[in-house]
Each structure stands twice: as structure tokens, then as C-alpha cells.
Design a protein around this motif. Structure first.
Motif, PDB file in Angstrom:
ATOM      1  N   ASP A 118       0.827  -1.209   0.000  1.00 53.55           N
ATOM      2  CA  ASP A 118       0.000   0.000   0.000  1.00 53.55           C
ATOM      3  C   ASP A 118       0.860   1.257   0.000  1.00 53.55           C
ATOM      4  OD1 ASP A 118      -2.217  -1.618   0.033  1.00 53.55           O
ATOM      5  OD2 ASP A 118      -2.472  -1.525   2.211  1.00 53.55           O
ATOM      6  N   THR A 119       1.976   1.217   0.752  1.00 50.43           N
ATOM      7  CA  THR A 119       2.879   2.374   0.815  1.00 50.43           C
ATOM      8  C   THR A 119       3.436   2.692  -0.570  1.00 50.43           C
ATOM      9  OG1 THR A 119       3.489   1.854   3.097  1.00 50.43           O
ATOM     10  CG2 THR A 119       4.984   3.272   1.855  1.00 50.43           C
ATOM     11  N   PHE A 120       3.872   1.664  -1.304  1.00 52.61           N
ATOM     12  CA  PHE A 120       4.421   1.896  -2.637  1.00 52.61           C
ATOM     13  C   PHE A 120       3.343   2.313  -3.634  1.00 52.61           C
ATOM     14  CE2 PHE A 120       8.332   0.072  -1.171  1.00 52.61           C
ATOM     15  CZ  PHE A 120       9.282   0.618  -2.016  1.00 52.61           C
ATOM     16  N   LYS A 121       2.113   1.805  -3.451  1.00 54.58           N
ATOM     17  CA  LYS A 121       1.018   2.265  -4.299  1.00 54.58           C
ATOM     18  C   LYS A 121       0.830   3.773  -4.164  1.00 54.58           C
ATOM     19  CE  LYS A 121      -2.077  -1.718  -4.793  1.00 54.58           C
ATOM     20  NZ  LYS A 121      -3.403  -2.242  -4.416  1.00 54.58           N
ATOM     21  N   GLU A 122       0.828   4.221  -2.902  1.00 48.88           N
ATOM     22  CA  GLU A 122       0.657   5.653  -2.636  1.00 48.88           C
ATOM     23  C   GLU A 122       1.814   6.458  -3.218  1.00 48.88           C
ATOM     24  OE1 GLU A 122       0.340   8.701   1.205  1.00 48.88           O
ATOM     25  OE2 GLU A 122       0.314   6.525   1.496  1.00 48.88           O
ATOM     26  N   ALA A 123       3.071   5.935  -3.054  1.00 51.13           N
ATOM     27  CA  ALA A 123       4.236   6.660  -3.548  1.00 51.13           C
ATOM     28  C   ALA A 123       4.223   6.755  -5.078  1.00 51.13           C
ATOM     29  CB  ALA A 123       5.516   5.986  -3.071  1.00 51.13           C
ATOM     30  N   ILE A 124       3.732   5.712  -5.753  1.00 49.70           N
ATOM     31  CA  ILE A 124       3.668   5.727  -7.223  1.00 49.70           C
ATOM     32  C   ILE A 124       2.561   6.657  -7.709  1.00 49.70           C
ATOM     33  CG2 ILE A 124       3.196   4.306  -9.259  1.00 49.70           C
ATOM     34  CD1 ILE A 124       4.496   1.958  -7.745  1.00 49.70           C
ATOM     35  N   ALA A 125       1.407   6.567  -7.024  1.00 49.75           N
ATOM     36  CA  ALA A 125       0.273   7.392  -7.439  1.00 49.75           C
ATOM     37  C   ALA A 125       0.464   8.854  -7.079  1.00 49.75           C
ATOM     38  CB  ALA A 125      -1.018   6.851  -6.794  1.00 49.75           C
ATOM     39  N   ASN A 126       1.063   9.112  -5.911  1.00 46.33           N
ATOM     40  CA  ASN A 126       1.224  10.491  -5.433  1.00 46.33           C
ATOM     41  C   ASN A 126       2.631  10.651  -4.859  1.00 46.33           C
ATOM     42  OD1 ASN A 126       0.725  13.111  -4.635  1.00 46.33           O
ATOM     43  ND2 ASN A 126      -0.317  12.520  -2.731  1.00 46.33           N
ATOM     44  N   PRO A 127       3.643  10.841  -5.714  1.00 50.45           N
ATOM     45  CA  PRO A 127       5.048  10.849  -5.269  1.00 50.45           C
ATOM     46  C   PRO A 127       5.442  12.128  -4.528  1.00 50.45           C
ATOM     47  CG  PRO A 127       4.929  11.297  -7.616  1.00 50.45           C
ATOM     48  CD  PRO A 127       3.531  10.997  -7.193  1.00 50.45           C
ATOM     49  N   THR A 128       4.823  12.352  -3.354  1.00 47.95           N
ATOM     50  CA  THR A 128       5.212  13.491  -2.513  1.00 47.95           C
ATOM     51  C   THR A 128       6.400  13.102  -1.651  1.00 47.95           C
ATOM     52  OG1 THR A 128       3.729  12.832  -0.734  1.00 47.95           O
ATOM     53  CG2 THR A 128       2.808  14.244  -2.462  1.00 47.95           C
ATOM     54  N   SER A 129       7.002  14.090  -0.998  1.00 49.30           N
ATOM     55  CA  SER A 129       8.149  13.803  -0.119  1.00 49.30           C
ATOM     56  C   SER A 129       7.746  12.882   1.022  1.00 49.30           C
ATOM     57  CB  SER A 129       8.716  15.117   0.438  1.00 49.30           C
ATOM     58  OG  SER A 129       7.714  15.829   1.176  1.00 49.30           O
ATOM     59  N   SER A 130       6.499  13.047   1.502  1.00 51.15           N
ATOM     60  CA  SER A 130       6.028  12.194   2.609  1.00 51.15           C
ATOM     61  C   SER A 130       5.875  10.750   2.162  1.00 51.15           C
ATOM     62  CB  SER A 130       4.690  12.724   3.136  1.00 51.15           C
ATOM     63  OG  SER A 130       4.162  11.862   4.119  1.00 51.15           O
ATOM     64  N   SER A 131       5.234  10.531   0.996  1.00 49.69           N
ATOM     65  CA  SER A 131       5.022   9.157   0.526  1.00 49.69           C
ATOM     66  C   SER A 131       6.343   8.491   0.154  1.00 49.69           C
ATOM     67  CB  SER A 131       4.069   9.150  -0.672  1.00 49.69           C
ATOM     68  OG  SER A 131       4.636   9.884  -1.759  1.00 49.69           O
ATOM     69  N   ILE A 132       7.276   9.262  -0.435  1.00 53.65           N
ATOM     70  CA  ILE A 132       8.589   8.699  -0.789  1.00 53.65           C
ATOM     71  C   ILE A 132       9.365   8.347   0.484  1.00 53.65           C
ATOM     72  CG2 ILE A 132      10.828   9.232  -1.826  1.00 53.65           C
ATOM     73  CD1 ILE A 132       9.353  10.873  -3.916  1.00 53.65           C
ATOM     74  N   SER A 133       9.237   9.194   1.519  1.00 53.09           N
ATOM     75  CA  SER A 133       9.907   8.902   2.802  1.00 53.09           C
ATOM     76  C   SER A 133       9.379   7.604   3.400  1.00 53.09           C
ATOM     77  CB  SER A 133       9.696  10.056   3.771  1.00 53.09           C
ATOM     78  OG  SER A 133      10.252   9.765   5.037  1.00 53.09           O
TER      79      SER A 133
END
Length: 746
Positions: free
Chosen positions: A315-330
Motif C-alpha cells: 500500500d505504501t508503494f502504491k501511494e508513492a507511485i500514485a502520489n510521489p510526494t516527499s512524505s510518501s517517498i519517505s
């Protein structure tokens, strides 16, 4: 022969045979295991180098090199320099090449050799004439692969490994090929064989010696008829001992089986986590570089994470791919770190299981050895009892019946060939062939019909020819049984001659090798799946730490034993030095040198007479000259120990002073290394604050005032001393009564 006439030579030969069978068998098993492990480690090492090289090269540079004239471009020079650095930094690697498929053929892109550029295999875009199967398998499977055996090309014979190179979009752009000279690898195999031969000689000598020593008491007991008779409870004790040994072996085998199951499970977990770590790292790099992984990679990532119960990370990587913000990438970075920690924990657990398995193998070996000794003694006793009984038997028919029973109940097949026909066979052989135990009439083609059709013609021809020439033979083949798996067997036969020297019969023995063949296949399959990427480094590190601990303990304790007043001095000097080194920002490697060097800096005092070393009065000039020799003695003692090579300046020069008035070499200023200056300050400080045979330790303020005067005179480094004062005011003096263990010092 009467029992009282039992020869010691007979007993000795029986014991020696038993010992030699056990010792040589174990030695051979250990040798074959060590040899297999040696080649596994080489292949795993080459595979690791190939994977690391594939990760370090720039895929964009490789993709851009499409013309032979690009040898002077920055891209070509960059990748060439990178491969040359990898070749230089690794051992046992002769060539590293990068190949790229252009049309149906592979071409060399970049090539580096440990033997210099003139020994490189190719130039830019030279066609690769000979493509190993493993290279194409690595491309097809999209993973690294090593060759199971050596292969040859026009440049030589090699052991190789291959790893694909992918760009940020998971597209294949090339293949890394790592080659190691097979001749050098085979030299290691030859050294292993030589060690095995030396071990065999030692084992044979030990077995013969043990057999001779044990044969005396056993022979004496047999002659006197007192093995069990003189003390009836001995037999009960022996039986209890045997039962205990057997139960112990059974328990260890059960534990070993459970440990193997857990080891396989842990290895599978390590393999899965390693693949996940690699995949998540690639995806994270793509996201961080502003790209978006393709749909196939995303689907593969989600499937692998979910199937391994890492749904939250998916789920974390889904969020980072869909919405690559600094928070999701962190969050994604933390998830990768979490996978890496899980991988490390699994590897540590697997190493622990392997160490436990090694210990269990040792216990099993000891148990089997004890069981063998006990069995030999009991068999010897039983044999003598049978001899006594047989000497009282006058009925030769009874002896014949015993012999027939023995043959019938042998755990191996036995049959007799006479005039080209089978005239006798025991029950085990009949069972192997698949006929009734009561059958005594054997038709001429019985054995031929039982042999597997694929091997029948060659096997029958070999047996027939050996029988005609009355020569011993040995042949392995399969026995086909309808509706049952084929048996893998080995038959050995020897001619039996009459008194006239004429061969009348061939006595043949058949051993069922099915379990051994299946076990060998299973072991080979299992080892093919196990990934030993980190084992070589882990084993070397463990051995180094073990030897280091032993050497350091011995050296430090030897010095402390000379003078009770200096007990703990080396550890305190080491601790003060490490505090100061940490305060000025030394790295881990320099702190390690400082730790070892200060710990053994006074080892040369081993060579100083105790009368001088512990003298409570003021030393004479002659005695002081002897004391001043201890740095040179220390260098002579540890100079040839590799792990202390970089510590030698501390040992030799810790009494040197910046003004050139120290000893033994009267060095000045910048001639004295920083680590030596640190150790000198720590040594002076502990010498003045510690109680000695001729005085009590000084107060802190007084010591610092005296050392400040020494600093102002230019004997010690003023900047280092100023930092040292801050450290001591913060941490205080280490009490003389506290003797820290050197390996636990900070």
C-alpha cells in the motif's frame, strides 16, 4: 585355537580395520563436502561480483554505445574505468565484460582485465563468437546465473557468472560477464587435495596407534576369560552405555532434521526478502528520479509483497507511485529499510542455524565414534564366544548351516556365476531382482532381463566379457521392476580359483545404491537453490574475530602477569586513547588500529627482567637503558602477525616526543604519526594517575598541570592535549581497580 592363544596381532588388526574404516570414511566425507563448498563459494562470489557490477554501471551509457568509433567518448571511458576499478578491487576475477545484443548476435561493449588492457578480450562492438548457455539463461530469466563447471573459449578456460543490466524502466540494456581463470581455481582444488592426503596420513597413523594401544588390554582380558565373567555388572553397564549412545545419536539426528527444515525455510525467506529488497529499491530509485514504473513492474511488486504478507508495504508503494510526494517517498524509503532489516535478521538466523548444525555434526561424529568403539569391543567378545562354541562342535553340517544363514541374511545381494550361469543367489539378491525367495532355478537370461533396457546391452556385454576372461569387474546399472521405481545398484565380482589355479566361479556382490543416488540428487538440487552470496565474507569475518580475540587476550594477559601494579594499564591506555580519538573525529578503521595498538603497546615488557620491571627504587642508567628496549622487543614479538602490522608504529614509538628527546628512534614533529601522539598522551596520563610499586597515583589536577608543562616544552601535541583535558574533565579517571576486558572496550 584355544582362547588363551588369542593373538594380540589378531585383535590389533580387527581394531585397526574398524578404526580405519570409520576414520577414512569420515575424512573422505569431509573432503568431498569441503571441495563442493569451495566451488560453491567461488561461483557464489563470481555471481555477487557480477550483480554488483550490473548495479554500478550506467545503463544509459551502455545504451548509447552503438558505434565502434565511440571509444574516445566520455561514456565509454567512464564505463571502462568503472570496470577496471571493480577488477582491481576484487580477487580471483580475470575479466569483466559488458555485452549487448545487436540483432541476433551479442557484441562486446566494454571489457576490463586484471592482466592489463593488452589482455582484454575485445574492442568496442566486436562480435562475441562463443556465447555460453548460461548467458542466454540469465537474459531469459532476468536474473544472475553462474556456470556449474568451467568452459573454454579462444582466450582460455574460465569459471563465469552473468548478470543482466536494466534501466530505470526495467528494460534490458546489456549483460555483465565475470570470468575467473580456471587454472587458478583448480590450484585451490589441488591444495585441498594435498591437505586431504596429509589428513589421511594422520588419520591412518592415529588409527593404527589407537588400535595397538587398545589391543593389549583387550587381548589380556580375552585370554583370562574376564571380559564379562570377572564382573557380571560390566555387561549391564556396557548395554546401558550403548543404549544411551544410540538414543543420543537418534536425538541428535532428529534435532538435525528439524534444524534442516528450519534452515530451508529460513533460506527461502532470505531469498524472497532479497528479491523484494532488490525490486523495491529499483522502484524507489525510479520514483525518486521522477519516473513511473511500468505496469508490469507495479503488478509484479504488488504480487510479491502481498504473497509474502507485506500488504502494508505494498500500500505504501502504491501511494508513492500514485502520489510521489516527499512524505510518501519517505514512507517508501522506510519500508525498504524495514525489508533490509528483516533480511539481515533472517541471515543472522540462518548463520546461527548453520553453526548449530556444525556443532550437531561434531556431536554425531563423537557419538558414532563411541558407538563404533563399543561395537568393536562387543563384536570381539562375541567372536571369541563363537570361537569357543565352534571348537566344541564336531558337526560340520551345523557350521555349514551357520554359513548359509549368514550369506542368506547379508544386507547386500550375493550370487555365484559358474560356466556363464548363475548357480546360487542369496535372499537379498533375489529381492533386488524381483523373484521369489524360494526360487533356486535361475534361467540364463534372468539378470539380463532384470536390467533396465537403456543399460542392458552395455552392462551384459561388460559382465560377459569379464566372466570369459576371469577378471574382476565393477559395474553400475538400474534394475527395472514393473510398477515400481527402478533400483540403482552396483555389482562387483572377483574370480574364485581352485588349488590348481583354475577359475571355477565368479563371486559377485550387488549393493543397492538407490537411497544414495536419490540423496545425492536432492543435495545437489538443494545446493543449487541456496544463495551463498554473503557466506564467504561472514566466514572470514567470524574466523578473524575469533583469532583476534584469542591473540589479544594472550598478549595482554602475558604482559599483565609480569607486574601486578601495571595490571589493567594497557586497557586504560586503550580507553583513554579511544576517548581522545572519538573526540577528534577518527573513523572506525583508525579507531580499530588505535584500539589494538594501545592494547599491546607494552607487549615488549615480556622481554624485560622482572627484577627491573618491578623494582621499587629508582632505576640505574643501565637498568633504564634496558627498559627503553621494550618498544623494539614489542615490534619483534608482533611484527610478523598480519593483524598487528598497522599497529607497529604505536608499539615502537609511543615513547617518542615531538622535541626529538624520546626513544628508541628520536623522532621529531611530523615524523610522529597522529595515532602515536594520542597513545603517548594516554600512556603518560595513566602512568602518573596509577599507583606503582614505588609511588601512589597523583591527583587529576596535579597530573594535568605537569602534562601542560610537558606540552609547553613541546614534548607532546598541544592541540591533542587540550582536547584530552576536555575529555578527562567530562569522563574522569578510570579507577585502577577496574580492569576492563579489552574486547569490550569502547
Amino acid at each position: 585355537m584355544h582362547p588363551k592363544g588369542t593373538s594380540r596381532i589378531t585383535v590389533f588388526l580387527s581394531l585397526a580395520a574398524g578404526f580405519l574404516v570409520l576414520g577414512l570414511s569420515c575424512s573422505y566425507i569431509l573432503y568431498t563436502g569441503a571441495r563442493e563448498n569451495y566451488f560453491r563459494q567461488i561461483n557464489s562470489y563470481l555471481q555477487t561480483v557480477a550483480e554488483l557490477a550490473a548495479l554500478q554501471v550506467d545503463p544509459e551509457n551502455i545504451a548509447s554505445l552503438n558505434e565502434p568509433t565511440q571509444t574516445n567518448t566520455p561514456q565509454f571511458q567512464t564505463e571502462t574505468d568503472r570496470l577496471e576499478k571493480i577488477v582491481t578491487a576484487t580477487k580471483n576475477v580475470t575479466h569483466i565484460s559488458i555485452l549487448k545484443q545487436v540483432g541476433p548476435q551479442y557484441h562486446f561493449i566494454v571489457d576490463a582485465s586484471s592482466q592489463g588492457s593488452e589482455q582484454s578480450k575485445s574492442n568496442l562492438l566486436d562480435p562475441a563468437d562463443e556465447i555460453p548457455t548460461e548467458l542466454t539463461q540469465a537474459v531469459t530469466a532476468r536474473t544472475s546465473i553462474f556456470t556449474d563447471s568451467s568452459h573454454s573459449d579462444r582466450w582460455g578456460t574460465w569459471f563465469s557468472a552473468y548478470a543482466p543490466i536494466f534501466n530505470n524502466h526495467s528494460q534490458l540494456v546489456g549483460v555483465v560477464a565475470v570470468d575467473s581463470d580456471a587454472n587458478k581455481i583448480n590450484l585451490g582444488d589441488l591444495e585441498l587435495l594435498q591437505k586431504f592426503q596429509v589428513t589421511l596420513a594422520i588419520v591412518i597413523a592415529v588409527c593404527i596407534g589407537m588400535a595397538w594401544l587398545a589391543s593389549g588390554p583387550i587381548t589380556q582380558s580375552v585370554r583370562q576369560g574376564e571380559v564379562w565373567k570377572s564382573s557380571p555388572h560390566r555387561r549391564i553397564v556396557a548395554e546401558i552405555f550403548l543404549v544411551a549412545v544410540v538414543l543420543g545419536i537418534a536425538f541428535e539426528m532428529g534435532q538435525s532434521h528439524l534444524r534442516n527444515i528450519e534452515l530451508v525455510q529460513t533460506h527461502n525467506k532470505v531469498t524472497a526478502n532479497q528479491a523484494l529488497t532488490s525490486l523495491t529499491t529499483k522502484v524507489l530509485n525510479t520514483i525518486q528520479s521522477g519516473g513511473i514504473p511500468n505496469v508490469t513492474v507495479q503488478s509484479d511488486l504488488e504480487h510479491k509483497l502481498t504473497s509474502n504478507n507485506y500488504g502494508q508495504i505494498a500500500d505504501t508503494f502504491k501511494e508513492a507511485i500514485a502520489n510521489p510526494t516527499s512524505s510518501s517517498i519517505s514512507k517508501a524509503e522506510k519500508s525498504v529499510e524495514s525489508l533490509a532489516r528483516l533480511q539481515s535478521a533472517s541471515i543472522e538466523r540462518m548463520n546461527g542455524l548453520q553453526e548449530g548444525q556444525s556443532s550437531a555434526n561434531l556431536r554425531l561424529f563423537i557419538g558414532i565414534f563411541l558407538l563404533s568403539i563399543s561395537t568393536i569391543v562387543l563384536v570381539r567378545y562375541t567372536a571369541n564366544q563363537e570361537i569357543r562354541i565352534s571348537q566344541n562342535l564336531e558337526n560340520t553340517g551345523s557350521i555349514q548351516a551357520q554359513l548359509s544363514s549368514l550369506i542368506e541374511n547379508l544386507p547386500i545381494g550375493l550370487f555365484v556365476i559358474e560356466n556363464g550361469k548363475i548357480t546360487f543367489a542369496n535372499a537379498e539378491w533375489k529381492k533386488q531382482i524381483g523373484i521369489l525367495p524360494t526360487q533356486t532355478d535361475f534361467h540364463p537370461d534372468l539378470l539380463a532381463d532384470a536390467i533396465h533396457p537403456d543399460e542392458r546391452e552395455a552392462t551384459v556385454e561388460k559382465i560377459t566379457e569379464a566372466v570369459k576372461q576371469a577378471k574382476p569387474f565393477q559395474v553400475q546399472y538400474r534394475i527395472a521392476k514393473p510398477g515400481e521405481p527402478a533400483l540403482h545398484v552396483e555389482t562387483r565380482a572377483v574370480p574364485v580359483y581352485d588349488t590348481d589355479g583354475v577359475c571355477r566361479q565368479m563371486l559377485a556382490f550387488t549393493v543397492d545404491l538407490t537411497a544414495t543416488v536419490i540423496a545425492k540428487r536432492e543435495v545437489e538440487t538443494a545446493y543449487g537453490e541456496v544463495n551463498h552470496k554473503n557466506k564467504l565474507l561472514a566466514d572470514a569475518l567470524a574466523e578473524l574475530e575469533k583469532n583476534l580475540e584469542s591473540v589479544v587476550k594472550s598478549l595482554v594477559k602475558a604482559v599483565e602477569a609480569k607486574d601486578p601494579y601495571t595490571a589493567g594499564h594497557s586497557e586504560r591506555v586503550m580507553q583513554y586513547s579511544l576517548w581522545l580519538g572519538e573526540a577528534i573525529g577518527l573513523g572506525p578503521y583508525e579507531r580499530r588500529i588505535l584500539e589494538l595498538g594501545t592494547l599491546v603497546h607494552d607487549v615488549g615488557k615480556i622481554g624485560i627482567p622482572d627484577a627491573i620491571l618491578t623494582k621499587p627504587d629508582r632505576l640505574t642508567d643501565a637498568e633504564y637503558d634496558i627498559i627503553k628496549k621494550h618498544p623494539e622487543y614489542g615490534v619483534n614479538i608482533i611484527g610478523n602477525i598480519e593483524m598487528f602490522r598497522e599497529c607497529l608504529p604505536i608499539v615502537r614509538w609511543h615513547h617518542e616526543r615531538l622535541d626529538g628527546r624520546g626513544y628508541p628512534d628520536q623522532l621529531k614533529g611530523e615524523e610522529i604519526p597522529v595515532l602515536v601522539r594520542i597513545s603517548a598522551i594516554a600512556d603518560i596520563f595513566d602512568a602518573m594517575t596509577s599507583t606503582r610499586a614505588y609511588r601512589t597515583g597523583m591527583e587529576l589536577d596535579k597530573v594535568l598541570n605537569i602534562m601542560n608543562e610537558i606540552s609547553e616544552r613541546g614534548e607532546i601535541d598541544a592541540e591533542l592535549f587540550a582536547t584530552f583535558c576536555q575529555v578527562i574533565h567530562k569522563r574522569g579517571i578510570i579507577p585502577q581497580a577496574v580492569q576492563q576486558e579489552p574486547w569490550k572496550a569502547a
